[in-house]
Scaffold this motif. Sequence first.
Motif, PDB file in Angstrom:
ATOM      1  N   UNK A 385     -34.040  99.603 -39.898  1.00 14.77           N
ATOM      2  CA  UNK A 385     -34.398  98.365 -40.595  1.00 14.77           C
ATOM      3  C   UNK A 385     -35.809  97.918 -40.213  1.00 14.77           C
ATOM      4  N   UNK A 386     -36.146  97.992 -38.919  1.00 14.40           N
ATOM      5  CA  UNK A 386     -37.486  97.587 -38.486  1.00 14.40           C
ATOM      6  C   UNK A 386     -38.557  98.471 -39.118  1.00 14.40           C
ATOM      7  N   UNK A 387     -38.293  99.770 -39.200  1.00 12.23           N
ATOM      8  CA  UNK A 387     -39.246 100.677 -39.834  1.00 12.23           C
ATOM      9  C   UNK A 387     -39.430 100.377 -41.305  1.00 12.23           C
ATOM     10  N   UNK A 388     -38.328 100.046 -41.987  1.00 13.08           N
ATOM     11  CA  UNK A 388     -38.400  99.732 -43.418  1.00 13.08           C
ATOM     12  C   UNK A 388     -39.220  98.466 -43.657  1.00 13.08           C
ATOM     13  N   UNK A 389     -39.037  97.458 -42.808  1.00 12.50           N
ATOM     14  CA  UNK A 389     -39.807  96.213 -42.926  1.00 12.50           C
ATOM     15  C   UNK A 389     -41.298  96.487 -42.733  1.00 12.50           C
ATOM     16  N   UNK A 390     -41.617  97.270 -41.716  1.00  9.37           N
ATOM     17  CA  UNK A 390     -43.017  97.643 -41.471  1.00  9.37           C
ATOM     18  C   UNK A 390     -43.597  98.358 -42.687  1.00  9.37           C
ATOM     19  N   UNK A 391     -42.810  99.254 -43.279  1.00 10.73           N
ATOM     20  CA  UNK A 391     -43.266 100.031 -44.438  1.00 10.73           C
ATOM     21  C   UNK A 391     -43.614  99.125 -45.613  1.00 10.73           C
ATOM     22  N   UNK A 392     -42.744  98.171 -45.914  1.00 10.79           N
ATOM     23  CA  UNK A 392     -42.977  97.272 -47.048  1.00 10.79           C
ATOM     24  C   UNK A 392     -44.204  96.398 -46.805  1.00 10.79           C
ATOM     25  N   UNK A 393     -44.295  95.817 -45.604  1.00 11.44           N
ATOM     26  CA  UNK A 393     -45.430  94.933 -45.293  1.00 11.44           C
ATOM     27  C   UNK A 393     -46.758  95.682 -45.372  1.00 11.44           C
ATOM     28  N   UNK A 394     -46.802  96.874 -44.777  1.00 13.99           N
ATOM     29  CA  UNK A 394     -48.043  97.653 -44.793  1.00 13.99           C
ATOM     30  C   UNK A 394     -48.411  98.109 -46.205  1.00 13.99           C
ATOM     31  N   UNK A 395     -47.417  98.429 -47.021  1.00 15.21           N
ATOM     32  CA  UNK A 395     -47.711  98.785 -48.414  1.00 15.21           C
ATOM     33  C   UNK A 395     -48.350  97.614 -49.148  1.00 15.21           C
ATOM     34  N   UNK A 396     -47.810  96.410 -48.932  1.00 13.98           N
ATOM     35  CA  UNK A 396     -48.380  95.231 -49.583  1.00 13.98           C
ATOM     36  C   UNK A 396     -49.820  94.982 -49.142  1.00 13.98           C
ATOM     37  N   UNK A 397     -50.111  95.266 -47.877  1.00 17.69           N
ATOM     38  CA  UNK A 397     -51.456  95.027 -47.351  1.00 17.69           C
ATOM     39  C   UNK A 397     -52.446  96.125 -47.707  1.00 17.69           C
ATOM     40  N   UNK A 398     -51.995  97.385 -47.681  1.00 18.13           N
ATOM     41  CA  UNK A 398     -52.923  98.516 -47.777  1.00 18.13           C
ATOM     42  C   UNK A 398     -53.121  99.047 -49.194  1.00 18.13           C
ATOM     43  N   UNK A 400     -53.571  97.483 -52.135  1.00 21.56           N
ATOM     44  CA  UNK A 400     -54.709  96.874 -52.854  1.00 21.56           C
ATOM     45  C   UNK A 400     -56.062  97.333 -52.320  1.00 21.56           C
ATOM     46  N   UNK A 401     -56.120  97.737 -51.045  1.00 23.92           N
ATOM     47  CA  UNK A 401     -57.394  98.123 -50.441  1.00 23.92           C
ATOM     48  C   UNK A 401     -57.659  99.623 -50.585  1.00 23.92           C
ATOM     49  N   UNK A 402     -56.643 100.450 -50.292  1.00 23.80           N
ATOM     50  CA  UNK A 402     -56.843 101.904 -50.212  1.00 23.80           C
ATOM     51  C   UNK A 402     -56.073 102.685 -51.276  1.00 23.80           C
ATOM     52  N   UNK A 403     -55.324 102.025 -52.130  1.00 21.12           N
ATOM     53  CA  UNK A 403     -54.582 102.728 -53.173  1.00 21.12           C
ATOM     54  C   UNK A 403     -53.460 103.589 -52.603  1.00 21.12           C
ATOM     55  N   UNK A 404     -53.291 104.800 -53.155  1.00 19.36           N
ATOM     56  CA  UNK A 404     -52.200 105.667 -52.705  1.00 19.36           C
ATOM     57  C   UNK A 404     -52.411 106.159 -51.278  1.00 19.36           C
ATOM     58  N   UNK A 405     -53.635 106.191 -50.820  1.00 17.15           N
ATOM     59  CA  UNK A 405     -53.905 106.547 -49.416  1.00 17.15           C
ATOM     60  C   UNK A 405     -53.311 105.471 -48.501  1.00 17.15           C
ATOM     61  N   UNK A 406     -53.427 104.199 -48.899  1.00 13.32           N
ATOM     62  CA  UNK A 406     -52.839 103.113 -48.122  1.00 13.32           C
ATOM     63  C   UNK A 406     -51.334 103.236 -48.023  1.00 13.32           C
ATOM     64  N   UNK A 407     -50.697 103.661 -49.116  1.00 18.36           N
ATOM     65  CA  UNK A 407     -49.245 103.842 -49.092  1.00 18.36           C
ATOM     66  C   UNK A 407     -48.853 104.970 -48.148  1.00 18.36           C
ATOM     67  N   UNK A 408     -49.628 106.040 -48.127  1.00 21.27           N
ATOM     68  CA  UNK A 408     -49.363 107.160 -47.213  1.00 21.27           C
ATOM     69  C   UNK A 408     -49.512 106.725 -45.754  1.00 21.27           C
ATOM     70  N   UNK A 409     -50.552 105.931 -45.461  1.00 22.41           N
ATOM     71  CA  UNK A 409     -50.750 105.422 -44.098  1.00 22.41           C
ATOM     72  C   UNK A 409     -49.585 104.527 -43.689  1.00 22.41           C
ATOM     73  N   UNK A 410     -49.112 103.693 -44.619  1.00 24.55           N
ATOM     74  CA  UNK A 410     -47.974 102.809 -44.345  1.00 24.55           C
ATOM     75  C   UNK A 410     -46.732 103.617 -43.992  1.00 24.55           C
ATOM     76  N   UNK A 411     -46.493 104.686 -44.715  1.00 26.17           N
ATOM     77  CA  UNK A 411     -45.330 105.532 -44.443  1.00 26.17           C
ATOM     78  C   UNK A 411     -45.447 106.200 -43.081  1.00 26.17           C
ATOM     79  N   UNK A 412     -46.624 106.706 -42.756  1.00 27.86           N
ATOM     80  CA  UNK A 412     -46.837 107.360 -41.459  1.00 27.86           C
ATOM     81  C   UNK A 412     -46.582 106.389 -40.301  1.00 27.86           C
ATOM     82  N   UNK A 413     -47.129 105.196 -40.394  1.00 29.56           N
ATOM     83  CA  UNK A 413     -46.955 104.211 -39.316  1.00 29.56           C
ATOM     84  C   UNK A 413     -45.497 103.771 -39.221  1.00 29.56           C
TER      85      UNK A 413
END
Length: 445
Positions: A385-398, A400-413
């Motif tokens: 659950x904690x990982x899923x929350x981090x994933x959603x928050x980072x996707x929302x933040x990244x 708009x800035x980095x596009x699909x690269x931001x989504x990949x970074x969010x998944x990795x973290x």
Amino acid sequence: MKWFVVITQLLQKKAGLYKLIQSAGFKKYFANTSWLLIDNTATLAIGLFVSIFIARHLGPADFGLFNFAKSVAKFFTIFCALGLERIVIRNLVLDKENHANILGTTLGLKMGMSVLSTFLFAIVGYFVLDESAYWLTFFLILVPIFEAFAVIRFYFASRVEARFISRIVLVKIIISSVIKLVLVYFQMPVIYFAIEALVEAVLAMLGYLWVYNKRGKIKIFQWKFHQTYGKKLLRDSWPLLVSSFVIYIYTETDIIMLRYMLGNEAVGHYSIAVRMTTIWYLAGTVICNSLFPAILNAKTNDEVVYKKRLTDLLRLLIIIAVVIALFITVSGKWIIALLFGQQFLPAVAPLMILTWSLVFVYLGVAGTQWFIAENLQRYMMIRSVSGAIVNVILNLLLIPILGIIGSAIATLIAQMMASFVGNYFTPQTRPLFVMQARALLFLKA
């Protein structure tokens, strides 16, 4: 140079993993799961081959729309499986006199949830989706109604007779793949691929019924729905159901967020990166599932040996993941261009990032086995659950800035947080964190 030393040590005859692989327990387990391995490998290999032609035919936009529809369908049908597989197989093994009630009740629950999910989507989807996405998703959301008969797979798995179902699954995959290739050849629009998914589910159902009619000990018309047993099944399965929903958050929400924030084409590119990463998941899962029963045997005899073997397994999985990640990092652009064409080259950057998440995915696979061995499943849920929350928050933040690269970074973290770092924050899971850290740093157990 240190890696070569570690690999050599792992493969030496004196090493724990070498002895583990040679053990009778491992050989017996691997023999019993070999047909499932063939099933999964064939599904991945054939699926990847066919998806190359589908992606090239549809192009990034329609391929992205199709993957978006699949993600939405999964959201509405995630509860259809009810997390019942492991529980039902266990009950079939332990209660051989009650198979008719177990199978009938499980089928009834899965069918009921599937129909309810379809009804809910028909109403909600009409108001929130555009017409093309709605009809694509509608055909895909009908699939679980027929997949409910996968309860027959549970029956044969409980009897260690997976080979009968695996053969049917392999035939189904081949027929389905031929149909998809025919659709590509005749340049059919994307809606036909959603209809094909429904046809594939019907073929699977017919195959299951045919095998059960030949091999089942109880005729299917003798199955009964037992209300009391159904309530018990739901009580037992809800933690696994929550875990399934969390897994959905990990694997699908980025697709949905990308579609609404960047459009279908971005989803098409990102879906290729995800597909080229997830095909490697099977390697770590098979190795871990095959070796862990023998590792678990050591726990009852010698805790020190148990921890050493587990650390050796973690180290082996890390080496495999790093080798795969290095290979994809070096050759990813060439692979994407060769398989999918120049139009999918934007998938290269997220692929290079996502492939490094394999290190933490493999750590998580072994960690899951540790949680079960230590009877700490509730912490596994908290971690997910904690990982899923981090994933959603980072996707929302990244995004708009980095596009699909931001989504990949969010998944990795998020994978790093859920599978590794998160284990540090509770005393009960810290021993696993220590073993994972030693494996990552190639320290002695």
